[in-house]
Write an enzyme that holds these catalytic residues in place. Structure first.
Site, PDB file in Angstrom:
ATOM      1  N   HIS A  46       8.168  12.535   1.269  1.00 56.72           N
ATOM      2  CA  HIS A  46       9.395  13.322   1.460  1.00 56.72           C
ATOM      3  C   HIS A  46       9.457  13.910   2.865  1.00 56.72           C
ATOM      4  O   HIS A  46      10.095  14.936   3.088  1.00 56.72           O
ATOM      5  CB  HIS A  46       9.544  14.402   0.377  1.00 56.72           C
ATOM      6  CG  HIS A  46       9.903  13.826  -0.974  1.00 56.72           C
ATOM      7  ND1 HIS A  46      11.191  13.778  -1.445  1.00 56.72           N
ATOM      8  CD2 HIS A  46       9.135  13.227  -1.914  1.00 56.72           C
ATOM      9  CE1 HIS A  46      11.193  13.198  -2.643  1.00 56.72           C
ATOM     10  NE2 HIS A  46       9.953  12.845  -2.947  1.00 56.72           N
ATOM     11  N   THR A  47       8.787  13.276   3.770  1.00 59.06           N
ATOM     12  CA  THR A  47       8.869  13.672   5.182  1.00 59.06           C
ATOM     13  C   THR A  47       9.860  12.790   5.929  1.00 59.06           C
ATOM     14  O   THR A  47      10.351  13.174   6.988  1.00 59.06           O
ATOM     15  CB  THR A  47       7.490  13.551   5.859  1.00 59.06           C
ATOM     16  OG1 THR A  47       6.906  12.304   5.478  1.00 59.06           O
ATOM     17  CG2 THR A  47       6.563  14.681   5.445  1.00 59.06           C
ATOM     18  N   SER A  79      18.096 -13.767 -11.605  1.00 53.90           N
ATOM     19  CA  SER A  79      16.699 -13.392 -11.386  1.00 53.90           C
ATOM     20  C   SER A  79      15.825 -14.029 -12.441  1.00 53.90           C
ATOM     21  O   SER A  79      16.318 -14.510 -13.464  1.00 53.90           O
ATOM     22  CB  SER A  79      16.543 -11.873 -11.448  1.00 53.90           C
ATOM     23  OG  SER A  79      16.445 -11.470 -12.799  1.00 53.90           O
ATOM     24  N   GLY A 134      10.326   0.236 -10.993  1.00 54.41           N
ATOM     25  CA  GLY A 134      10.280   1.674 -11.312  1.00 54.41           C
ATOM     26  C   GLY A 134       8.886   2.264 -11.240  1.00 54.41           C
ATOM     27  O   GLY A 134       8.624   3.328 -11.788  1.00 54.41           O
ATOM     28  N   GLY A 136       7.286   3.161  -8.474  1.00 56.97           N
ATOM     29  CA  GLY A 136       7.064   3.915  -7.243  1.00 56.97           C
ATOM     30  C   GLY A 136       6.502   3.049  -6.127  1.00 56.97           C
ATOM     31  O   GLY A 136       5.943   3.552  -5.160  1.00 56.97           O
ATOM     32  N   LEU A 137       6.649   1.730  -6.272  1.00 50.41           N
ATOM     33  CA  LEU A 137       6.115   0.817  -5.247  1.00 50.41           C
ATOM     34  C   LEU A 137       7.257   0.118  -4.502  1.00 50.41           C
ATOM     35  O   LEU A 137       7.060  -0.904  -3.868  1.00 50.41           O
ATOM     36  CB  LEU A 137       5.177  -0.217  -5.892  1.00 50.41           C
ATOM     37  CG  LEU A 137       3.998   0.397  -6.658  1.00 50.41           C
ATOM     38  CD1 LEU A 137       3.189  -0.692  -7.355  1.00 50.41           C
ATOM     39  CD2 LEU A 137       3.095   1.202  -5.733  1.00 50.41           C
ATOM     40  N   ASP A 184      10.414   3.208   3.099  1.00 47.90           N
ATOM     41  CA  ASP A 184      10.055   2.031   2.305  1.00 47.90           C
ATOM     42  C   ASP A 184      10.437   0.736   3.006  1.00 47.90           C
ATOM     43  O   ASP A 184       9.649  -0.219   3.070  1.00 47.90           O
ATOM     44  CB  ASP A 184      10.733   2.104   0.939  1.00 47.90           C
ATOM     45  CG  ASP A 184      10.389   3.390   0.208  1.00 47.90           C
ATOM     46  OD1 ASP A 184       9.373   4.007   0.549  1.00 47.90           O
ATOM     47  OD2 ASP A 184      11.140   3.771  -0.702  1.00 47.90           O
ATOM     48  N   TYR A 236      15.375  13.889  -6.780  1.00 47.16           N
ATOM     49  CA  TYR A 236      15.180  13.497  -5.380  1.00 47.16           C
ATOM     50  C   TYR A 236      16.233  14.175  -4.503  1.00 47.16           C
ATOM     51  O   TYR A 236      15.923  14.781  -3.480  1.00 47.16           O
ATOM     52  CB  TYR A 236      15.266  11.976  -5.257  1.00 47.16           C
ATOM     53  CG  TYR A 236      14.923  11.434  -3.888  1.00 47.16           C
ATOM     54  CD1 TYR A 236      13.649  10.943  -3.619  1.00 47.16           C
ATOM     55  CD2 TYR A 236      15.864  11.423  -2.868  1.00 47.16           C
ATOM     56  CE1 TYR A 236      13.331  10.458  -2.364  1.00 47.16           C
ATOM     57  CE2 TYR A 236      15.553  10.942  -1.616  1.00 47.16           C
ATOM     58  CZ  TYR A 236      14.284  10.445  -1.365  1.00 47.16           C
ATOM     59  OH  TYR A 236      13.971   9.969  -0.120  1.00 47.16           O
TER      60      TYR A 236
HETATM   61  C1  GLA Z   1      11.226   7.156  -1.938  1.00 43.74           C
HETATM   62  C2  GLA Z   1      12.251   6.967  -0.835  1.00 43.74           C
HETATM   63  C3  GLA Z   1      11.625   7.155   0.545  1.00 43.74           C
HETATM   64  C4  GLA Z   1      10.817   8.441   0.626  1.00 43.74           C
HETATM   65  C5  GLA Z   1       9.889   8.572  -0.573  1.00 43.74           C
HETATM   66  C6  GLA Z   1       9.185   9.907  -0.605  1.00 43.74           C
HETATM   67  O1  GLA Z   1      10.281   6.135  -1.907  1.00 43.74           O
HETATM   68  O2  GLA Z   1      12.832   5.694  -0.912  1.00 43.74           O
HETATM   69  O3  GLA Z   1      12.628   7.129   1.524  1.00 43.74           O
HETATM   70  O4  GLA Z   1      11.656   9.548   0.758  1.00 43.74           O
HETATM   71  O5  GLA Z   1      10.578   8.411  -1.798  1.00 43.74           O
HETATM   72  O6  GLA Z   1       8.280  10.000   0.443  1.00 43.74           O
END
Ligand code: GLA
Length: 394
Positions: A46-47, A79, A134, A136-137, A184, A236
């Site tokens: 979140h930076t 897909s 989903g 987180g990757l 990302d 978020y």
């Molecule tokens: C998600 C978002 C990124 C970033 C992260 C937290 O992955 O897509 O832009 O903000 O959360 O670091």
């Protein structure tokens, strides 16, 4: 506009396999096959939307797309996820928020290119991805980066990686409706084998930093808690809003511009919740810089404490962890990991645990046991190493 047969390039069996499936599905050969990886973030959470620092890397799990441009504005998407059939859309009538499931991502890319006055013809697309959804990757960014790499080349748009990063962000923010930053897609497009991507999110400058867990006798475990999340949900966005409020009240353009030494002032000016959100971002930025220094000085074995501190900050100050993530982190740590933290946007998804190779099995077993005892869904646990960024395969 190039129209080369996929088979004319030197693709391996697998990519030819996707091209063959494309031909079966659409009755014509694709113009090519592209891949883009998912990512883990080592540190710096979140930076990115605070114009700060991040240190993610591309992983060896990828989204692959076979694509063929059409002569009209129709898009046909398929897909191997095993749902629905072909999703059809008309590029002349794209409206933000339209599209279902994963189809939002390629449509969002096409929409963002249109916003940049790049003419995108219709296309047929077959997606195959082994980035868990989903988790987180960044499965969504992997799709977007594969699609934009393909469209950039096939339309001759000639966008540099930095522009593709901004275009995919525009698609996510303006079309998909997730107010995410640039981390990302930067990892997916600019990643490199064996290296983490040290990115300054203010100017997109990148330094590739060697990350070699093996050399330090370690493995980096990903623990997918199977708690799925969506960045288009409120959590978020509300964190992002708090950060923007904090920056405004502190009179800085972005939280990147606040130093750790200014936190005492911030505590006097801000309400408790906003202050803790700000403190996370400010200290997390400092931790990224220190991680980069430690990696150079002492290698992967020297960053465990920074990973731990990052998790505590996300759990207590930013409040984006969840019981499953905390259990994964705590269990990994008490069973031998030298550092662990949740990775990605939070509210579910995955944790990473830097673990001595000899203790890998012990950590895996302990985490699985603790999840079973808590009555949680069994986690998926695997190792990752930094892999190459997006490329054309065939
Ligand atoms: C998600 C978002 C990124 C970033 C992260 C937290 O992955 O897509 O832009 O903000 O959360 O670091």
């Amino acid at each position: 506009m190039t129209r080369t047969r996929a088979a004319d390039h030197t693709g391996g069996q697998l990519h030819n396999g996707l091209a063959a499936r494309f031909e079966e599905a659409f009755g014509t050969v694709p113009d090519g096959v592209w891949q883009a990886p998912g990512r883990v973030n080592l540190i710096g959470e979140h930076t990115d939307y605070n114009e700060g620092f991040v240190l993610p890397f591309a992983i060896d799990k990828t989204a692959k797309v076979a694509i063929r441009l059409r002569d009209d504005s129709t898009v046909r998407l398929l897909s191997t996820y095993g749902e629905q059939g072909v999703v059809e859309a008309d590029l002349a009538e794209l409206t933000p928020g339209s599209g279902k499931g994963w189809s939002k991502y390629p449509l969002g890319v096409a929409w963002a290119l249109q916003q940049r006055n790049i003419t995108v013809p219709g296309f047929e697309l077959l997606l195959d991805s082994d980035v868990p959804l989903g988790a987180g990757l960044s499965s969504s960014h992997a799709i977007e980066c594969a699609v934009i790499s393909a469209l950039n080349e096939l339309t001759g748009a000639g966008l540099a990686a930095e522009d593709m990063v901004l275009a995919t962000q525009q698609g996510e923010n303006g079309f998909v409706g997730a107010p995410t930053g640039i981390m990302d897609q930067s990892a997916s497009l600019r990643g490199s084998k064996g290296k983490a991507v040290f990115l300054d999110c203010r100017d997109q400058s990148v330094q590739l930093v060697p990350f070699d867990a093996e050399a330090a006798g370690l493995v980096l475990l990903v623990i997918d808690t199977k708690v799925s999340h969506s960045h288009a949900d409120g959590g978020y966005a509300s964190r992002r809003a708090s950060c923007e409020l904090g920056a405004r009240l502190m009179g800085v353009p972005a939280l990147r511009d606040l130093a750790v030494e200014q936190l005492d002032d911030a505590a006097r000016v801000l309400d408790d919740v906003t202050f803790r959100r700000v403190r996370h971002v400010v200290t997390e930025n400092a931790r990224v810089l220190e991680t980069v220094e430690q990696l150079a000085a002492g290698g992967a074995g020297s960053i465990g404490g920074l990973l731990d501190a990052s998790h505590v900050s996300m759990r207590d100050d930013f409040e984006i962890s969840c019981p499953e993530l905390d259990l994964a982190v705590d269990t990994a740590r008490t069973n031998g990991a030298i550092g662990a933290r949740m990775t990605g946007g939070g509210f579910g998804g995955s944790a990473i645990a830097l673990t001595p190779a000899g203790l890998e099995q012990q950590v895996r077993d302990a985490v699985e046991r603790s999840f079973a005892e808590a009555g949680y869904t069994a986690p998926d646990i695997f190792t990752v190493t930094p892999a190459a960024g997006a490329s054309r395969l065939a």
